[in-house]
Design a protein around this motif. Structure first.
Motif, short mmCIF file in Angstrom:
data_model
loop_
_atom_site.label_atom_id
_atom_site.label_comp_id
_atom_site.label_asym_id
_atom_site.label_seq_id
_atom_site.Cartn_x
_atom_site.Cartn_y
_atom_site.Cartn_z
N GLU A 124 0.83 -1.21 0.00
CA GLU A 124 0.00 0.00 0.00
C GLU A 124 0.86 1.26 0.00
OE1 GLU A 124 -3.52 2.09 2.73
OE2 GLU A 124 -2.72 0.12 3.26
N ARG A 125 1.92 1.22 0.79
CA ARG A 125 2.81 2.38 0.85
C ARG A 125 3.50 2.63 -0.49
NH1 ARG A 125 8.13 3.58 4.71
NH2 ARG A 125 9.01 5.14 3.30
N MET A 126 4.00 1.55 -1.09
CA MET A 126 4.74 1.71 -2.34
C MET A 126 3.84 2.18 -3.48
SD MET A 126 7.94 1.07 -1.74
CE MET A 126 8.79 0.47 -3.19
N LEU A 127 2.64 1.61 -3.57
CA LEU A 127 1.75 1.96 -4.67
C LEU A 127 1.26 3.41 -4.55
CD1 LEU A 127 -0.39 -1.27 -5.14
CD2 LEU A 127 1.73 -0.59 -6.29
N SER A 128 1.19 3.91 -3.34
CA SER A 128 0.71 5.28 -3.15
C SER A 128 1.83 6.31 -3.14
CB SER A 128 -0.08 5.37 -1.83
OG SER A 128 0.76 5.09 -0.72
N ASP A 129 3.08 5.86 -3.20
CA ASP A 129 4.22 6.77 -3.14
C ASP A 129 4.51 7.33 -4.54
OD1 ASP A 129 6.60 8.11 -2.73
OD2 ASP A 129 7.42 6.59 -1.38
N LYS A 130 4.18 8.56 -4.75
CA LYS A 130 4.37 9.19 -6.07
C LYS A 130 5.83 9.44 -6.40
CE LYS A 130 -0.07 9.35 -6.58
NZ LYS A 130 -0.74 8.35 -7.44
N ARG A 131 6.71 9.16 -5.47
CA ARG A 131 8.14 9.35 -5.73
C ARG A 131 8.78 8.15 -6.42
NH1 ARG A 131 9.20 11.06 0.39
NH2 ARG A 131 7.70 9.33 0.52
N LEU A 132 8.03 7.07 -6.58
CA LEU A 132 8.53 5.96 -7.41
C LEU A 132 8.56 6.42 -8.86
CD1 LEU A 132 6.91 2.67 -6.07
CD2 LEU A 132 9.33 3.24 -6.17
N ARG A 133 9.72 6.40 -9.43
CA ARG A 133 9.92 6.96 -10.77
C ARG A 133 10.03 5.88 -11.84
NH1 ARG A 133 13.95 11.93 -12.13
NH2 ARG A 133 14.01 11.73 -14.40
N ASN A 134 10.70 4.78 -11.52
CA ASN A 134 10.89 3.68 -12.47
C ASN A 134 10.74 2.35 -11.76
OD1 ASN A 134 12.95 5.97 -13.37
ND2 ASN A 134 12.38 4.84 -15.22
N ILE A 135 10.09 1.40 -12.43
CA ILE A 135 10.10 0.00 -12.02
C ILE A 135 10.49 -0.83 -13.24
CG2 ILE A 135 8.70 -1.98 -11.31
CD1 ILE A 135 7.05 -0.15 -9.61
N VAL A 136 11.50 -1.66 -13.08
CA VAL A 136 11.95 -2.56 -14.14
C VAL A 136 11.75 -3.98 -13.62
CG1 VAL A 136 13.82 -3.23 -15.68
CG2 VAL A 136 13.62 -0.84 -14.92
N ASP A 137 10.91 -4.74 -14.30
CA ASP A 137 10.40 -6.00 -13.78
C ASP A 137 10.89 -7.18 -14.61
OD1 ASP A 137 8.86 -7.73 -12.26
OD2 ASP A 137 7.02 -7.35 -13.39
N PHE A 138 11.26 -8.27 -13.93
CA PHE A 138 11.72 -9.51 -14.56
C PHE A 138 10.85 -10.66 -14.03
CE2 PHE A 138 15.10 -6.47 -14.46
CZ PHE A 138 15.81 -6.64 -15.63
N PRO A 139 9.68 -10.89 -14.63
CA PRO A 139 8.75 -11.88 -14.09
C PRO A 139 9.20 -13.32 -14.26
CG PRO A 139 7.65 -10.37 -15.63
CD PRO A 139 9.11 -10.18 -15.78
N LYS A 140 10.02 -13.60 -15.24
CA LYS A 140 10.37 -14.97 -15.55
C LYS A 140 11.36 -15.52 -14.52
CE LYS A 140 11.98 -17.86 -19.42
NZ LYS A 140 12.49 -17.84 -20.80
N LEU A 141 11.05 -16.70 -14.01
CA LEU A 141 11.91 -17.35 -13.04
C LEU A 141 13.32 -17.51 -13.59
CD1 LEU A 141 11.46 -18.64 -10.21
CD2 LEU A 141 11.23 -20.83 -11.37
N TYR A 142 14.31 -17.18 -12.76
CA TYR A 142 15.73 -17.29 -13.08
C TYR A 142 16.25 -16.20 -14.02
CZ TYR A 142 14.88 -22.06 -11.40
OH TYR A 142 14.50 -23.14 -10.66
N GLU A 143 15.40 -15.33 -14.52
CA GLU A 143 15.87 -14.37 -15.51
C GLU A 143 16.81 -13.33 -14.91
OE1 GLU A 143 15.15 -11.88 -19.32
OE2 GLU A 143 13.62 -13.27 -18.71
N GLY A 144 16.40 -12.70 -13.82
CA GLY A 144 17.23 -11.65 -13.24
C GLY A 144 18.48 -12.21 -12.58
#
Length: 535
Positions: free
Chosen positions: A260-280
């Motif tokens: 809840e805190r993260m989703l409401s924090d307007k200071r989050l500027r970038n999210i880079v996501d790696f959903p696939k297992l073992y990818e990151g």
């Protein structure tokens, strides 16, 4: 000195930090390539906010890793600063010494990682050692600190991190895993205590430990990475960059407040996501994948979200507000589909699906192998088998026993790198039946026809796609159904009918079908076994 500095900062092939084994799945070393990806994102944001200025050419910027393991972040920062400050401080020896003494700081998570990190950054396990490339330190610690910290036990758990006293209260000779950075009520005072002076960091960056055993059943563990993030933001840096598991986006034990805190924090500027297992992190099994974010103190939303798959960006990079829903919809392509579904304002299935233990019987409840001798025997769907139980032994929801029911396994997933089913095939349970905690009662009905139509609905790709948006791990609890419309069951729902009902276009249909595989031709499972190979 110049020979030492040149040796430390020249290209490394092979790089030992690409080969080093992880301590565990909880304390994962960051691959250098991934660390540099994060630093690139940071540098781009810095340049955008500073008129194109080069972050690595600024001798006043302070960097801090509060969860140092291999030292990879501090090492790569040092390497970049050594190149970027060449005009500002031409003498290599002076330049390297300035960077190490005035610009890069860390707090190690264990004594072992402190020595490893100093070796990575100073080329010596002692900051003032004979082979150290730093010359301003008068002690062996330098700016990479480790202070042994003890847990503060309260009712069998640490009041700061939730660790189990039974598991980690092991005496002075063993590692406590009580990380100094998060075992405090005043993070600014703790920072001053660690470094001997008040510290204001421009950039905080790291890959925190992920979880600690919390004293629950079996291998139960509670996440702790969010505690590092919260403490870091409490230091009010200009930028913060962290890589963590992505489970916080839609689920995760004890992560509701953090999400809840993260989703409401307007200071989050970038999210880079790696959903696939073992990818990151190759070779490391982190269910739900990993992601990193850039937090910018002066940013006021929205946030740019980008997904990587097989090493490349996939789908559009979209800037959007993260708090449109109670979870983060990870794939940008899914957002317009979900908006079309939600626009109709229909009730959703989370109100219909039961909570865990629908009949009050735990997973390890075995029942009897035969109805013989039982007063009013009830057929019981148990863990990987069908058993029998006396009706009087069922403590709750006894009115459901005589209904037609559709059961779904409470855990659905495999060890594959990519999940494509998201839900098990439904089980139609006739009147006179119950189940253990292995299953949820997805719905109960007066007629077999309704139950059959509902089971067919749950098998559709459309439903399972909507479930996938909320399902961060193998656990398919009631809340993963919260985006699925609760439709009238006076007809058999098919994907074609559902796509038409919600006005999905060809591109949106293709995306759904690229993400969700069809079930095989077997209509419904008779007694689907649970499948939980851990997290």
């Amino acid at each position: 000195m110049s020979m030492q500095a040149s040796f430390a900062l020249r290209g490394r092939n092979p790089d030992v930090l690409t080969c080093i084994a992880n301590l565990s799945n909880d304390e994962v070393f960051t691959p250098p390539e991934f660390a540099n990806r994060m630093l690139d994102t940071l540098a781009e944001a810095w340049a955008a906010d500073h008129g194109g200025a080069n972050l690595w050419a600024d001798p006043s910027v302070r960097f801090f890793d509060p969860c140092t393991k291999s030292g990879v972040f501090l090492r790569e920062i040092t390497h970049r600063l050594t190149e970027g400050l060449a005009d500002e401080i031409p003498n290599l020896n002076e330049r390297v010494d300035h960077i190490l003494a005035q610009q890069v700081f860390g707090v190690a998570i264990t004594q072992v990682t402190a020595l490893l990190a100093r070796r990575s950054v100073y080329c010596s396990k002692h900051a003032n050692g004979e082979h150290s490339i730093a010359r301003s330190f008068d002690d062996a610690i330098g700016n990479i600190r480790f202070d042994r910290t003890e847990h503060t036990w309260l009712d069998g758990k640490c009041r700061y991190c939730g660790a189990s006293q039974k598991t980690l209260d092991r005496g002075e000779g063993l590692e406590t895993h009580a990380y100094a950075f998060i075992h405090t009520d005043d993070i600014k005072a703790r920072g001053a205590e660690i470094f001997g002076r008040d510290m204001q960091f421009d950039v905080i960056i790291g890959n925190p430990p992920y979880q600690l055993k919390d004293g629950g059943h079996g291998t139960s563990a509670a996440p702790i990475y969010q505690l590092f993030v919260e403490k870091a933001l409490g230091l009010d840096p200009r930028f913060a960059v962290f890589v963590t598991p992505s489970r916080w986006m839609a689920g995760g034990k004890g992560l509701d407040r953090y999400r809840e805190r993260m989703l409401s924090d307007k200071r989050l500027r970038n999210i880079v996501d790696f959903p696939k297992l073992y990818e990151g992190f190759p070779g490391v099994k982190i269910r739900g994948g990993i992601s990193y974010f850039l937090w910018d103190r002066d940013h006021e939303g929205p946030c740019t979200v980008q997904t990587f798959w097989d090493g490349k960006p996939t789908g559009p990079t979209v800037t959007r507000h993260l708090d449109a829903y109670d979870i983060l919809v990870r794939r940008n392509e899914a957002v317009p589909i979900l908006e079309k579904v939600r626009a109709r304002g229909e009730p959703t299935l989370d109100a219909r699906v039961s909570s865990r233990k629908p009949f009050g019987l735990a997973t390890n409840f075995k029942g009897k192998t035969s109805p013989s001798g039982l007063p009013v025997p009830i057929r019981l769907f148990a863990n990987q088998r069908v058993a029998w139980v006396a009706r009087k032994e069922i403590p709750i929801n006894t009115e459901w026993i005589d209904k037609w029911k559709v059961l779904m396994t409470a855990v659905q997933g495999t060890s594959a790198a990519v999940e494509t089913k998201f839900l098990s095939k439904p089980i139609i349970a006739e009147p006179g039946t119950a189940c253990t905690e292995t299953y949820l009662v997805a719905g109960h009905f007066d007629t077999e026809v309704e139950a059959g139509n509902y089971a067919r609905y749950l098998r559709t790709r459309f439903v399972r796609f909507l479930v996938s948006l909320r399902k961060a791990t193998q656990h398919a609890t009631r809340d993963v159904y919260a985006f699925v419309p609760d439709l009238l069951l006076d007809q058999e729902w098919t994907d074609a009918k559902l796509y038409k009902r919600y006005g999905l276009n060809e591109e949106e249909i293709a995306f759904i079908e690229s993400q969700v595989a069809e079930h095989d031709d077997t209509l419904f499972d008779e007694a689907a076994p649970a499948n939980d190979d851990g997290e």
